[in-house]
Design a protein around this motif. Structure first.
Motif, PDB file in Angstrom:
ATOM      1  N   ASP A  32     -18.589  -7.855  -1.671  1.00  0.00           N
ATOM      2  CA  ASP A  32     -19.603  -8.010  -2.710  1.00  0.00           C
ATOM      3  C   ASP A  32     -20.938  -7.706  -2.040  1.00  0.00           C
ATOM      4  OD1 ASP A  32     -21.785  -9.263  -4.222  1.00  0.00           O
ATOM      5  OD2 ASP A  32     -20.205 -10.130  -5.465  1.00  0.00           O
ATOM      6  N   ASN A  60     -25.882  -7.104  -4.598  1.00  0.00           N
ATOM      7  CA  ASN A  60     -26.845  -6.222  -5.258  1.00  0.00           C
ATOM      8  C   ASN A  60     -27.729  -5.471  -4.257  1.00  0.00           C
ATOM      9  OD1 ASN A  60     -27.926  -5.007  -7.567  1.00  0.00           O
ATOM     10  ND2 ASN A  60     -29.607  -6.474  -7.682  1.00  0.00           N
ATOM     11  N   ASN A  67     -20.837  -4.461  -6.814  1.00  0.00           N
ATOM     12  CA  ASN A  67     -22.155  -5.115  -6.839  1.00  0.00           C
ATOM     13  C   ASN A  67     -23.033  -4.547  -5.726  1.00  0.00           C
ATOM     14  OD1 ASN A  67     -24.207  -6.824  -7.671  1.00  0.00           O
ATOM     15  ND2 ASN A  67     -23.456  -8.577  -6.471  1.00  0.00           N
TER      16      ASN A  67
END
Length: 338
Positions: free
Chosen positions: A84, A87, A117
Motif C-alpha cells: 500500500d 498515496n 494506492n
C-alpha cells in the motif's frame, strides 16, 4: 548551447533532491525519486528526468499525492508481497520491498510484488534493473491515466501502460528495456510540442479522429494510438489486468480525481515479478542469454534491446548533461516557493 547549462550527474541529483524536499518529501522518499531523475538524465529518455519534477511537485502541492508517504508491505502468500503506497509514489514502495522480493524469488523460484494506492512517473526500468543485477529475471508493469485509444476506437480506454523487462548478462551489464504501450510516450509528445517539431510518425488522433503526427493536436484530444495497432492495444489490456486489476489499483478510465487535481497521473496499480533462473532447471541459462545477444550484435545495425542507454550512460558520466536554462529557472523558482 547558450540556452543550456552543463550539469554533472551529482549536480542533477542534488537539484532534484532539493526540489523534492522543498515540495515536502522526506529524506528517504526524495532520495529514491532524485536517483530516478538523475538516472533518467544519464540514460535517457531525458523527458523522464528533470522535466518530470514540476509534475511531481504539482501532485504534492495540489494535495493529490502524499509527499511524506510511508508505504506498508505485507506477505500474503509464499511468493507474494502486497504493498500500500500510502498515496505516495510507487517507486518508494518498490524500493522498500526489493530485498524481500529478491529473497522470496531465490527461495521459491518466482515471486511478485503488487502495489496499489500509489502514483507513478518515470521509467520502470529502474525497478527491474536492480533485480537483474542481483541475478534475477524481472518483469514490471504499471497502468496509468486513460490516454490510449483501443484499436479502431475513438475514446481513450488504456493508459500508456508501460512495461519493463530485465535479465542478467554474464560478463556485461544486464539487458534492460522498457516501453510504453502507446506509439510514443506522453512526455516525448510534450517535449516535441515544446520544441515545435512534428513527431516522426502518427502517434495520436486529431479533433476529427484522424491519425496525426502533430503533437499539439494530440495533446488537445488527449488521444494516443497504441503501438502496432491491435497488437499494442492487446499489450495495454494485459498491463491493465496485471497492473490495476491484480494489484487493486485505479483503472485507467477512472481518472476523475486526477482531473480535479489537475495532475498528470492517477493512482494506478503496479506489479513487479522476479524470477530466479537458477531454480528453473536450466544450468546453461547464462549461455542462452549470451547466444541470443551475440546473434543480435553485429547483425547489421541491430542492437540488444535497451543497450542504446549504455553509450549514453558512459557519455553522461564523463561529460555531464546540458540542461535547459529555462527549465533550471523554473525549478529554482519552485524551490523558492516551497
Amino acid at each position: 548551447m547558450n540556452s543550456t547549462q552543463l550539469l554533472s550527474l551529482a549536480e542533477v541529483r542534488a537539484l532534484a533532491k532539493s526540489v523534492l524536499v522543498s515540495a515536502g518529501m522526506d529524506d528517504h522518499g526524495s532520495d529514491v525519486i532524485a536517483d530516478i531523475v538523475m538516472c533518467s538524465e544519464r540514460d535517457g529518455p531525458r523527458s523522464h528526468g528533470l522535466r518530470n519534477l514540476p509534475f511531481y511537485v504539482q501532485s504534492f502541492t495540489s494535495g493529490y499525492a502524499n509527499a511524506a508517504a510511508t508505504p506498508t508491505i505485507e506477505r500474503i502468500a509464499p511468493g507474494v508481497l502486497r504493498g500500500d503506497g500510502d498515496n505516495g509514489y510507487y517507486q518508494i514502495a518498490a524500493n522498500m520491498a526489493r530485498e524481500d522480493l529478491i529473497a522470496l524469488a531465490r527461495q521459491n523460484g518466482i515471486a511478485a510484488f503488487t502495489c496499489a494506492n500509489c502514483h507513478h512517473l518515470g521509467a520502470l526500468r529502474f525497478d527491474t534493473e536492480p533485480l537483474a543485477e542481483a541475478g534475477l529475471v524481472a518483469l514490471a508493469v504499471v497502468n496509468s491515466l486513460s490516454l490510449v485509444v483501443p484499436h479502431g476506437g475513438l475514446r481513450p480506454v488504456f493508459g500508456t501502460n508501460p512495461m519493463s523487462f530485465a535479465c542478467p548478462r554474464e560478463g556485461g551489464a544486464p539487458v534492460v528495456w522498457d516501453q510504453a504501450s502507446s506509439t510514443v510516450a506522453l512526455m516525448d509528445i510534450k517535449m516535441a510540442a515544446a520544441e515545435g517539431r512534428a513527431l516522426p510518425q502518427p502517434a495520436g488522433l486529431d479533433a476529427q479522429g484522424h491519425p496525426t503526427a502533430d503533437p499539439e493536436a494530440i495533446l488537445e484530444t488527449q488521444s494516443l494510438l497504441p503501438f502496432g495497432a491491435h497488437k499494442g492495444a492487446a499489450i495495454a489490456f494485459l498491463i491493465e489486468v496485471l497492473g490495476a486489476a491484480l494489484a487493486g489499483g485505479t483503472l485507467s478510465v477512472d481518472n476523475e480525481q486526477r482531473k480535479e487535481h489537475g495532475a498528470l497521473n492517477i493512482k494506478g496499480g503496479a506489479t513487479l515479478i522476479a524470477i530466479d533462473p537458477t531454480r528453473f532447471g536450466n544450468v546453461a541459462f547464462d549461455d542462452y542469454i549470451s547466444r541470443i545477444c551475440s546473434e543480435i550484435e553485429g547483425n547489421d545495425d541491430a542492437r540488444v534491446p535497451g543497450d542504446g542507454r549504455l553509450k549514453k550512460r558512459v557519455e553522461a558520466e564523463a561529460k555531464g548533461v546540458a540542461v535547459s536554462k529555462d527549465l533550471l529557472a523554473q525549478l529554482k523558482t519552485m524551490m523558492s516557493q516551497g
